[in-house]
Design a protein around this motif. Structure first.
Motif, PDB file in Angstrom:
ATOM      1  N   THR A   1      48.743  23.764  74.732  1.00 35.55           N
ATOM      2  CA  THR A   1      47.616  24.557  74.246  1.00 35.55           C
ATOM      3  C   THR A   1      46.578  24.693  75.348  1.00 35.55           C
ATOM      4  O   THR A   1      46.676  24.041  76.388  1.00 35.55           O
TER       5      THR A   1
ATOM      6  N   TYR B   1      42.407  24.562  76.273  1.00 40.60           N
ATOM      7  CA  TYR B   1      41.151  23.981  75.790  1.00 40.60           C
ATOM      8  C   TYR B   1      40.010  24.433  76.679  1.00 40.60           C
ATOM      9  O   TYR B   1      40.084  24.334  77.903  1.00 40.60           O
TER      10      TYR B   1
ATOM     11  N   HIS C   1      36.168  24.070  75.449  1.00 42.47           N
ATOM     12  CA  HIS C   1      35.119  23.895  74.444  1.00 42.47           C
ATOM     13  C   HIS C   1      34.121  22.844  74.935  1.00 42.47           C
ATOM     14  O   HIS C   1      34.516  21.841  75.537  1.00 42.47           O
TER      15      HIS C   1
ATOM     16  N   TRP D   1      37.196  18.703  79.808  1.00 46.00           N
ATOM     17  CA  TRP D   1      38.454  19.428  79.621  1.00 46.00           C
ATOM     18  C   TRP D   1      38.257  20.949  79.611  1.00 46.00           C
ATOM     19  O   TRP D   1      39.119  21.691  79.149  1.00 46.00           O
TER      20      TRP D   1
ATOM     21  N   GLN E   1      46.466  16.329  80.644  1.00 47.32           N
ATOM     22  CA  GLN E   1      45.441  17.335  80.881  1.00 47.32           C
ATOM     23  C   GLN E   1      45.693  17.959  82.243  1.00 47.32           C
ATOM     24  O   GLN E   1      45.821  17.272  83.260  1.00 47.32           O
TER      25      GLN E   1
ATOM     26  N   VAL F   1      44.149  23.515  68.639  1.00 44.04           N
ATOM     27  CA  VAL F   1      42.710  23.286  68.786  1.00 44.04           C
ATOM     28  C   VAL F   1      41.974  24.083  67.723  1.00 44.04           C
ATOM     29  O   VAL F   1      42.320  25.240  67.450  1.00 44.04           O
TER      30      VAL F   1
ATOM     31  N   GLY G   1      36.400  22.609  68.480  1.00 46.51           N
ATOM     32  CA  GLY G   1      36.769  21.803  69.636  1.00 46.51           C
ATOM     33  C   GLY G   1      37.527  20.540  69.310  1.00 46.51           C
ATOM     34  O   GLY G   1      37.721  19.681  70.179  1.00 46.51           O
TER      35      GLY G   1
ATOM     36  N   ILE H   1      41.032  18.586  68.446  1.00 49.39           N
ATOM     37  CA  ILE H   1      42.419  18.746  68.873  1.00 49.39           C
ATOM     38  C   ILE H   1      43.303  18.027  67.872  1.00 49.39           C
ATOM     39  O   ILE H   1      43.044  16.869  67.510  1.00 49.39           O
TER      40      ILE H   1
END
Length: 446
Positions: free
Chosen positions: A269, A271, A273, A279, A295, A323, A327, A329
């Motif tokens: 996915t 990210y 946010h 991240w 990550q 997500v 924000g 997960i």
């Protein structure tokens, strides 16, 4: 109360709490337009999961799903205009004299507790076996659908552009082949794949896929039309003599990142946010055998990956990830897939969140004002924290603060769809005013 653990991400503390438990191999997790998590489980069940209580609300058990080792009910995606086109797309394995795979569209009805009906096969008779089935789904802003397929253990077919396996396929939402596909009349979009099990489009517009290697390297790939990704001659980077020669001769697209040795990389996915600022502009990938979340920070251009970091040890095999607009997960474990060691409450959906961000920046009611999808294109669905009890107006403001759309909620209504037709691409502010209360969200129009 569910037990919570934490881990640090820079100066941010991320909490991990089980949301739903006693599941049977969750394969796909999607944040839906109703602000529920939509989930597939490998044996055929499709459900909505309440992100507040963890309650699982089954919609259907697809009758002809056939599980075999890695096969069964796999990827799922919802139509981006779900409020007006309530279609759900799934891919799964079945038996028709032999083990196969197909893409099917269902129609959703929200009446009562919700239901799915009217299955339409959009693409069937895809060769399959008990392993290397893929398959993730992704709908692009141009309203075409990407579908990953594994090589079904027919390794040379990954290089055969006329075969459906070992590919990323591209279809229209009715199952027809787009006129602008790389090869006329052919659903092939990219080829030379072994078993891609992650697929996501980032804010930069680029498409990324995570792919199982054999032994040496798993891959993170930047997917481009009509590109060759090397399998079965190339696994991971073009770093062996035979691989280097093949890559040069066949314009092979090398991965942006590889896991060596393989970790069974699965869901993927994007990210970006402020809840976890470390991240920002990041891909998040979860692994089965490795049992970690990786990550992968993207460069500004999206063409390169920075230094990777790993998190979330101790929960076993991890397969699915999504997500929420807040924000948070959500990660699905896969410890009951025959290759893990299940805990007593497995399988689970875990929620990862920065609780300090919610407490510091959002009141509970303000945090419950939702937009979906975001980014949006033709329309956006608005959901208030509760049904209206006072006159409520929704307005869309452009970058100069001008009102470019305005609509009124019906008394007692909680949800509304606002048309975005005619608006240019860019960033807008959506504001809902209800008596003395005002709720605000940022909206990206593509």
């Amino acid at each position: 109360m569910a037990q919570t653990t934490t881990f640090p991400v820079g100066s941010t503390t991320v909490s991990v709490t089980p949301l739903a438990t006693n599941l049977a191999v969750p394969w796909e997790l999607i944040w839906g337009p109703d602000n529920f998590i939509w989930m597939t489980e490998r044996e055929g069940r499709i459900s909505r999961v309440d992100p507040t209580t963890g309650q699982v609300l089954p919609l259907i058990t697809v009758p002809d799903v056939l599980t075999s080792s890695e096969g069964g009910l796999l990827g799922m995606v919802l139509h981006p205009d779900f409020a007006t086109s309530p279609y759900l797309y799934i891919v799964y394995n079945y038996n028709d004299g032999s083990y196969k795979e197909k893409l099917v569209r269902y129609t959703y009805s929200a009446a009562g507790t919700g239901s799915l009906s009217n299955p339409q096969v959009l693409l069937g008779n895809i060769p399959a076996t008990s392993t290397h089935a893929g398959s993730r789904l992704l709908i692009l802003p141009d309203r075409t659908l990407l579908m990953t397929t594994g090589d079904a253990q027919q390794r040379p077919e990954a290089q055969n552009t006329n075969a459906l396996i070992g590919k990323v396929l591209r279809l229209n939402l009715d199952g027809t082949v787009p006129a602008d596909n790389p090869v006329a009349g052919n659903p092939m979009y990219s080829f030379g794949h072994r078993n891609p099990q992650g697929l996501v489009r980032a804010a930069n517009g680029k498409i990324y896929s995570s792919e199982h290697g054999q032994d040496a390297e798993d891959e993170l790939n930047l997917i481009e039309p009509n590109r060759n990704y090397g399998w079965p001659t190339v696994e991971g980077n073009c770093n062996l003599p035979d691989e280097q020669a093949f890559c040069t001769a066949n314009n092979v697209r090398a991965p942006l990142y590889s896991w060596a040795p393989t970790v069974g990389i699965a869901g993927l996915t994007y990210y970006n946010h402020p809840a976890i600022p470390e991240w920002s502009n990041t891909l998040l990938a979860v692994a089965l055998r490795g049992g970690r979340l990786t990550q992968l920070p993207l460069s500004t251009s999206g063409d390169a990956v920075g230094t990777a970091a790993s998190y979330l040890a101790g929960f076993g095999r991890l397969r699915a990830i999504c997500v929420s607009p807040q924000g948070k997960i959500y990660v699905g474990t896969s410890n009951r897939d025959g290759r893990g060691t299940p805990a007593t409450t497995d399988d689970r959906i875990l929620v990862l969140e920065n609780r300090a961000y919610v407490l510091a920046n959002k009141s509970p009611r303000d945090a419950a004002f939702h937009l979906w999808p975001n980014p949006a294109q033709q329309a956006v669905s608005l959901r208030l924290p509760s049904p209206t009890t006072a006159p409520t107006t929704a307005t869309v403001h452009d970058a100069l603060g001008r009102v470019v759309r305005s609509a009124n909620f019906v008394s007692g209504q909680q949800d509304m769809v606002v048309s975005l037709t005619g608006l240019g691409k860019g960033v807008y502010i959506v504001r809902a005013t209800s008596g003395p209360e005002q709720f605000t969200r940022r909206l990206v129009v593509q």
